[in-house]
Write an enzyme that holds these catalytic residues in place. Sequence first.
Site, mmCIF file in Angstrom:
data_model
loop_
_atom_site.group_PDB
_atom_site.id
_atom_site.type_symbol
_atom_site.label_atom_id
_atom_site.label_comp_id
_atom_site.label_asym_id
_atom_site.label_seq_id
_atom_site.Cartn_x
_atom_site.Cartn_y
_atom_site.Cartn_z
ATOM 1 N N ASP A 60 0.816 -1.131 0.012
ATOM 2 C CA ASP A 60 0.008 0.229 0.208
ATOM 3 C C ASP A 60 1.006 1.407 0.043
ATOM 4 O OD1 ASP A 60 1.059 -0.477 2.582
ATOM 5 O OD2 ASP A 60 -1.059 -0.754 3.412
ATOM 6 N N ASN A 104 -7.108 -2.281 14.679
ATOM 7 C CA ASN A 104 -8.461 -2.561 14.168
ATOM 8 C C ASN A 104 -8.447 -4.062 13.492
ATOM 9 O OD1 ASN A 104 -7.654 -1.697 11.725
ATOM 10 N ND2 ASN A 104 -8.924 0.015 11.883
ATOM 11 N N HIS A 115 -6.826 -4.381 10.648
ATOM 12 C CA HIS A 115 -6.673 -4.239 9.174
ATOM 13 C C HIS A 115 -5.495 -4.755 8.885
ATOM 14 C CE1 HIS A 115 -4.795 0.253 9.823
ATOM 15 N NE2 HIS A 115 -3.723 -0.651 9.541
ATOM 16 N N GLU A 159 -9.627 -1.589 5.662
ATOM 17 C CA GLU A 159 -9.990 -1.234 6.970
ATOM 18 C C GLU A 159 -11.407 -2.325 7.458
ATOM 19 O OE1 GLU A 159 -8.496 0.648 8.963
ATOM 20 O OE2 GLU A 159 -8.009 2.661 8.075
#
Length: 244
Positions: A68, A139, A141, A146
């Site tokens: 990414d 979280n 991800h 996400e």
Amino acid sequence: MKRVEVKDNYEELSRYAARFVAKKIITNDEVVLGLPTGETPAKAYDFLVEYHQEDLLDFSHVTTFNLDEYFPIKKENEKSFYRYMKEELYDRVNLPDQRRHIPDGTTPRTEVERHCRDYERKISETGGIDLQVLGIGENGHIGFNEPGTELDTETNLVRLNRETVKEKFEGLSDPPAHAITMGIKTIMQSDEILLLASGKRKAEAVERTLRGPVTRDCPASVLQLHPNVTYIVDKEAGAKIIKE
Ligand code: GLP
């Protein structure tokens, strides 16, 4: 096959991860690696560089695809993943320019879709990713996928969660609101996956990833459906899966 390796500390986790990757480079003449950024893999990159400097590891035949990049972002921005890769790996080993790939955060907005399709095409043209190395967000991800991300996503432009932007750009003005990331499908298509998690702030995400239901609310839990994943965690990140 699912393996969970619990290491005493970050140093040991990093050494193990580097050896895991080094073995792939040594045993596969045309290896294609998927690579992460972030604090977690930094020490593993140091070990890989060390092996290279000791003449143990040759990167001339390695191809890499990063997971990414923020969007938009200039390459020289101190937070850009391009700059991270340049400093952690590209400038320190003999990985040929044309063999390293990372989504381009300077792509004009109107060209992003095409850029993402090209990225997928380039991955396919190499025969696909042999080993995808991943970190994990608090979280759950993976890459910048996400919670809530659809499972059939390929490389695409995503909007970052407010907490993620805050976590990564605390105090800096004008943070990017988006990122270009490999999708869940891109990640799941890799032959093999290595996930690294370090520190107690990752303990809950590790538990949800390994023990929780497979759910889009915790994107990393989807790895339970992949047949060849190794999780390397240190004791702090593994705290909730070790005791009981
Ligand atoms: C970022 C990246 C992820 C990375 C995660 C954890 O959001 N997009 O690929 O795994 O953060 O980063 P760190 O290792 O710094 O905790």
